[in-house]
Design a protein around this motif. Structure first.
Motif, PDB file in Angstrom:
ATOM      1  N   LEU A  97       0.869  -1.169   0.000  1.00  0.00           N
ATOM      2  CA  LEU A  97       0.000   0.000   0.000  1.00  0.00           C
ATOM      3  C   LEU A  97       0.909   1.223   0.000  1.00  0.00           C
ATOM      4  CD1 LEU A  97      -2.458  -1.375   2.638  1.00  0.00           C
ATOM      5  CD2 LEU A  97      -3.036  -0.889   0.265  1.00  0.00           C
ATOM      6  N   HIS A  98       0.900   1.929  -1.112  1.00  0.00           N
ATOM      7  CA  HIS A  98       1.727   3.132  -1.263  1.00  0.00           C
ATOM      8  C   HIS A  98       0.826   4.319  -0.921  1.00  0.00           C
ATOM      9  CE1 HIS A  98       4.892   5.710  -2.832  1.00  0.00           C
ATOM     10  NE2 HIS A  98       3.942   6.401  -3.432  1.00  0.00           N
ATOM     11  N   ILE A  99       1.062   4.925   0.239  1.00  0.00           N
ATOM     12  CA  ILE A  99       0.208   5.983   0.770  1.00  0.00           C
ATOM     13  C   ILE A  99       0.883   7.326   0.518  1.00  0.00           C
ATOM     14  CG2 ILE A  99      -1.097   6.757   2.783  1.00  0.00           C
ATOM     15  CD1 ILE A  99      -1.583   3.774   2.051  1.00  0.00           C
ATOM     16  N   VAL A 100       0.130   8.286  -0.044  1.00  0.00           N
ATOM     17  CA  VAL A 100       0.663   9.601  -0.392  1.00  0.00           C
ATOM     18  C   VAL A 100      -0.243  10.672   0.219  1.00  0.00           C
ATOM     19  CG1 VAL A 100       1.281  11.144  -2.283  1.00  0.00           C
ATOM     20  CG2 VAL A 100       1.537   8.675  -2.578  1.00  0.00           C
ATOM     21  N   ASN A 101       0.355  11.622   0.920  1.00  0.00           N
ATOM     22  CA  ASN A 101      -0.399  12.759   1.434  1.00  0.00           C
ATOM     23  C   ASN A 101      -0.208  13.934   0.479  1.00  0.00           C
ATOM     24  OD1 ASN A 101      -1.632  14.863   2.756  1.00  0.00           O
ATOM     25  ND2 ASN A 101      -0.593  14.527   4.710  1.00  0.00           N
ATOM     26  N   GLU A 102      -1.185  14.157  -0.382  1.00  0.00           N
ATOM     27  CA  GLU A 102      -1.161  15.292  -1.305  1.00  0.00           C
ATOM     28  C   GLU A 102      -1.893  16.496  -0.728  1.00  0.00           C
ATOM     29  OE1 GLU A 102      -2.618  14.112  -5.162  1.00  0.00           O
ATOM     30  OE2 GLU A 102      -0.926  12.733  -5.483  1.00  0.00           O
TER      31      GLU A 102
END
Length: 179
Positions: A97-102
């Protein structure tokens, strides 16, 4: 006497903040590293010997990567959102799970049972600065990326959510289904 009490209060205050602000098992681990390998005694096993109800940290290479973006949506119905409305997996599947905070605010990604997330959310409301180190979660500052390597062991309907105060209520949650 008042001076001695003031000195004692100052000396003990970091300990009190630490005791109130953390618990064993949580999600403040180094977001640049996979979540696997963080052994904890408090794994919220919920009756499952092989880890949490939602699964366990990966012991094998992931078969696929799923990107999940967290951000604010000032135009939509919900203020805080995940770009994924639902996550679906197969029991036994290992994923990255590649989690990104944009977004412009701190957000977190936590996966667990709905009941465990509700309990955790209540605790977060009482202690919003609490930091954790759970392998099933990641907290990210704006612009940061992290990942969780996970094996979904048990079939069922679970939940992914941001449990920071107000974020869940503003729309930051969704079903996680393991077939």
């Amino acid at each position: 006497m008042k001076k001695a009490l003031a000195v004692l209060a100052i000396a003990l205050s970091p300990t009190l903040v630490l005791a109130a602000g953390t618990h064993s098992g949580g999600h403040g681990h180094d977001e640049t590293k996979p979540a696997a390998g963080h052994g904890h005694s408090d794994n919220h096993a919920h009756g499952h010997e092989d880890g949490m109800a939602v699964g366990k940290p990966a012991e094998a290479n992931p078969t696929r990567t799923i990107k999940v973006v967290m951000k604010e949506d000032y135009e939509g119905d919900n203020l805080y959102i995940f770009d994924q409305k639902e996550l679906t997996f197969v029991a036994g599947e290992t994923v990255r799970l590649h989690i990104v905070n944009e977004g412009e605010e701190v957000h977190e990604f936590v996966m667990d049972t709905m009941e465990a997330n509700a309990e955790h959310k209540e605790l977060m409301a009482k202690f919003p600065e609490m930091e954790h180190d759970d392998p099933n979660a990641v907290r990210l500052e704006p612009g940061q990326e992290g990942e969780i390597l996970w094996t979904f062991v048990n079939a069922g309907t679970f939940e992914f959510a941001c449990l920071l105060p107000g974020h869940y209520e503003a729309g930051m949650h969704g079903p996680l289904i393991v077939n």
